[in-house]
Design a protein around this motif. Sequence first.
Motif, mmCIF file in Angstrom:
data_model
loop_
_atom_site.group_PDB
_atom_site.id
_atom_site.type_symbol
_atom_site.label_atom_id
_atom_site.label_comp_id
_atom_site.label_asym_id
_atom_site.label_seq_id
_atom_site.Cartn_x
_atom_site.Cartn_y
_atom_site.Cartn_z
ATOM 1 N N ASP A 398 0.709 -1.314 -0.288
ATOM 2 C CA ASP A 398 0.171 -0.007 -0.013
ATOM 3 C C ASP A 398 0.945 1.331 -0.271
ATOM 4 N N THR A 399 0.586 2.128 -0.713
ATOM 5 C CA THR A 399 1.324 3.469 -0.982
ATOM 6 C C THR A 399 0.674 4.677 -0.714
ATOM 7 N N MET A 400 -0.722 4.605 -0.219
ATOM 8 C CA MET A 400 -1.635 5.703 0.325
ATOM 9 C C MET A 400 -0.957 6.372 1.480
ATOM 10 N N ASP A 401 -0.379 5.770 2.389
ATOM 11 C CA ASP A 401 0.052 6.362 3.422
ATOM 12 C C ASP A 401 1.029 7.427 3.266
ATOM 13 N N ASP A 402 2.008 7.243 2.271
ATOM 14 C CA ASP A 402 3.188 8.063 2.262
ATOM 15 C C ASP A 402 3.530 8.349 0.790
ATOM 16 N N ALA A 403 2.649 7.730 -0.239
ATOM 17 C CA ALA A 403 2.950 7.902 -1.557
ATOM 18 C C ALA A 403 4.421 7.651 -1.900
ATOM 19 N N MET A 404 4.998 6.436 -1.732
ATOM 20 C CA MET A 404 6.312 5.967 -1.865
ATOM 21 C C MET A 404 6.317 4.739 -2.221
ATOM 22 N N LEU A 405 7.344 4.114 -2.989
ATOM 23 C CA LEU A 405 7.425 2.722 -3.214
ATOM 24 C C LEU A 405 8.639 2.315 -2.301
ATOM 25 N N LYS A 406 8.499 1.237 -1.556
ATOM 26 C CA LYS A 406 9.457 0.871 -0.587
ATOM 27 C C LYS A 406 10.247 -0.517 -1.090
ATOM 28 N N PRO A 407 11.258 -0.741 -0.477
ATOM 29 C CA PRO A 407 12.003 -1.941 -1.041
ATOM 30 C C PRO A 407 11.554 -3.251 -0.384
ATOM 31 N N ASP A 408 10.777 -3.055 0.702
ATOM 32 C CA ASP A 408 10.169 -4.315 1.345
ATOM 33 C C ASP A 408 8.764 -4.515 0.995
ATOM 34 N N HIS A 409 8.327 -3.838 -0.079
ATOM 35 C CA HIS A 409 7.129 -4.287 -0.730
ATOM 36 C C HIS A 409 7.050 -5.561 -1.429
ATOM 37 N N GLY A 410 5.930 -6.540 -1.138
ATOM 38 C CA GLY A 410 6.319 -7.924 -1.849
ATOM 39 C C GLY A 410 4.952 -8.571 -1.650
ATOM 40 N N VAL A 411 5.309 -10.060 -1.945
ATOM 41 C CA VAL A 411 4.576 -11.019 -1.914
ATOM 42 C C VAL A 411 5.131 -12.098 -0.892
ATOM 43 N N ARG A 412 4.423 -12.743 0.336
ATOM 44 C CA ARG A 412 4.987 -13.360 1.150
ATOM 45 C C ARG A 412 4.198 -14.569 1.471
ATOM 46 N N TRP A 413 4.754 -15.923 1.861
ATOM 47 C CA TRP A 413 3.747 -17.078 2.142
ATOM 48 C C TRP A 413 4.445 -17.567 3.581
ATOM 49 N N PHE A 414 3.637 -17.731 4.398
ATOM 50 C CA PHE A 414 3.631 -18.110 5.645
ATOM 51 C C PHE A 414 3.131 -19.328 5.755
ATOM 52 N N GLU A 415 4.298 -20.329 5.716
ATOM 53 C CA GLU A 415 4.024 -21.838 5.513
ATOM 54 C C GLU A 415 3.441 -22.450 7.011
ATOM 55 N N ASN A 416 2.260 -23.027 6.994
ATOM 56 C CA ASN A 416 1.983 -23.881 8.140
ATOM 57 C C ASN A 416 2.691 -24.919 8.466
ATOM 58 N N THR A 417 3.387 -25.132 9.890
ATOM 59 C CA THR A 417 4.166 -26.147 9.875
ATOM 60 C C THR A 417 3.656 -27.504 10.260
ATOM 61 N N GLY A 418 2.108 -27.413 10.301
ATOM 62 C CA GLY A 418 1.363 -28.470 10.842
ATOM 63 C C GLY A 418 0.141 -28.548 11.755
ATOM 64 N N ASP A 419 0.352 -27.609 12.607
ATOM 65 C CA ASP A 419 -0.826 -27.744 13.738
ATOM 66 C C ASP A 419 -1.179 -26.366 14.039
ATOM 67 N N GLY A 420 -1.005 -25.351 12.999
ATOM 68 C CA GLY A 420 -1.607 -23.950 13.006
ATOM 69 C C GLY A 420 -0.970 -23.056 14.170
ATOM 70 N N SER A 421 0.142 -23.624 14.919
ATOM 71 C CA SER A 421 0.815 -22.956 15.995
ATOM 72 C C SER A 421 2.110 -22.201 15.498
#
Length: 540
Positions: A398-421
């Motif tokens: 999202d760029t609407m807070d400060d109207a700038m592109l940031k190097p940490d913008h991206g797509v991430r996957w949080f992999e469930n290790t099996g029991d949701g914890s």
Amino acid sequence: MHDAADSSNSPQSPRRSRSTLLVVLSLVAVIGISLVAANLNSPDPSTLPGPGSTSTARTPVTAATVKTLCTQCHTYPEPSILPRSEWRSRIGQMATFKGYGSKIRGIVNTESVIRWYESRAPESLARPILEDQLHAGPPAFQVKEMTVSEPTTDSIVVSNVQIVNLLGDDRQGSQELIALDMANGLVLMGHATPTWTSQMTVLARVGHPAHSHMVDLDGDGLRDLLIADLGSFGAIDHNLGKVTWLRQHPAGSFTPINLATGLPRVADVRAADFDRDGDLDLVVGAFGWRTTGAVLVLEHSGRPGLPSPQSYQLRRLDPRHGAIHVAPVDLDRDGQLDFVSLIAQEHESVVAFMGDGRLGFTAKTLFQAPHPCWGSSGIQLVDLDGDGDTDVLMTNGDTMDDAMLKPDHGVRWFENTGDGSSFTPHHLARLYGVHRAEAADIDNDGDLDIVACGFVGELKGVSRSELLSSLKVPSLLWIEQTQTGTFTPHTLEAHLCNHPTLALGDIDGDGDVDIAVGNNTGSASRTPVEVWINSIGDPK
């Protein structure tokens, strides 16, 4: 494609103001959206706290002091996350908030805090060129434009699109395209079968819709829509938000019925039987803005008859503002429904609310962003690696807070290790301005890929089009899963970056997955929705 746990698409993030959105499209949430905080224009310098401030605080401003004070409200922001020129307006703005006033202003002088950050911040942010994303050989797509059958007062701003079988008749494989116009309050419907129709018709008119979800709320066998209504196009604190039920009638018409009113800006609402009593409760993500917002549950009271405002009892689960998504799922597979929420604003976290089967929930943070300017824009719950549990796919751009592109913008996957914890984070792709990502098998090879879209508004001190071109920023990105857990990005479209939302599904009924993207017609797009028809499933 719409996962059972999360069939949503990022709002045009609920963070933005009307003036910005009508020109460049708003979201967040909200988006990130994100379907995404508010349009944080620099305040008048004369109103900023400074040496002439009435504060008499004399506590020395040191690293230890700043960290201690900042972490009372949010994650400590390193000076490196924003350029030097941004810190004065950002801290000056924060100094007007209630939490800052009660916890910080009386301890340290705001001007001293500003100078501390400015002396340590970089002149500008380092933004890598995205050349690693330019790979040959993406699948062939034919782009078709969808128009609206009626004239509108304002430019159309699509906050949410879905590909679903809403009418639910006997048309084998038929799907409808549902799009929400957040500016004009339109719920639009289009279709591609049995014949392609380029015009979308107006299904209903509501206030300022952010999300819709299909559900048979009254159990009559007809599929309805639940609408999260922000209550305003602009990002302000109010109690105009609504939960609206679009009830389908046998003839295929829809009637809007307000189930809850007087809420903060509502960014998401889902139906699920959290207490296992045979009726559907509603979980509500009320994004709000600065002083309003919460995660809520509307408990169905068991009252007989059609759902109505009297059918539900409101319960507040979490007082934090900024909720973009609230996705029901049995995360730990204990037979009791939980839900996962993306909470933006300064909180920037993915939180699981673990259910006890009696509408009691325990909040568990699955991911906490490293700083409060992360720009969260959306999540999808999906088993990305095919191991039988539910993972989290997240975007922050999202760029609407400060109207700038940031190097940490991206797509991430949080992999469930099996029991949701426990969830293992994986960075899949850097993508400036990314607003939405969904998973589906794009290339028909038996595993799930990802498609992500980006929206970038006007930027500070630089030509938007020139910067997007120079950084080679994709506006539509296919992230191919080449083997389990290994992903390769392919640019499908570059530099436009006018897509705040998307949906995946087989809209033309040919057996492969197509892409629908929502646009802002007041910016760089001619039409509100484009459908990218995938040719992989076509006869050779």
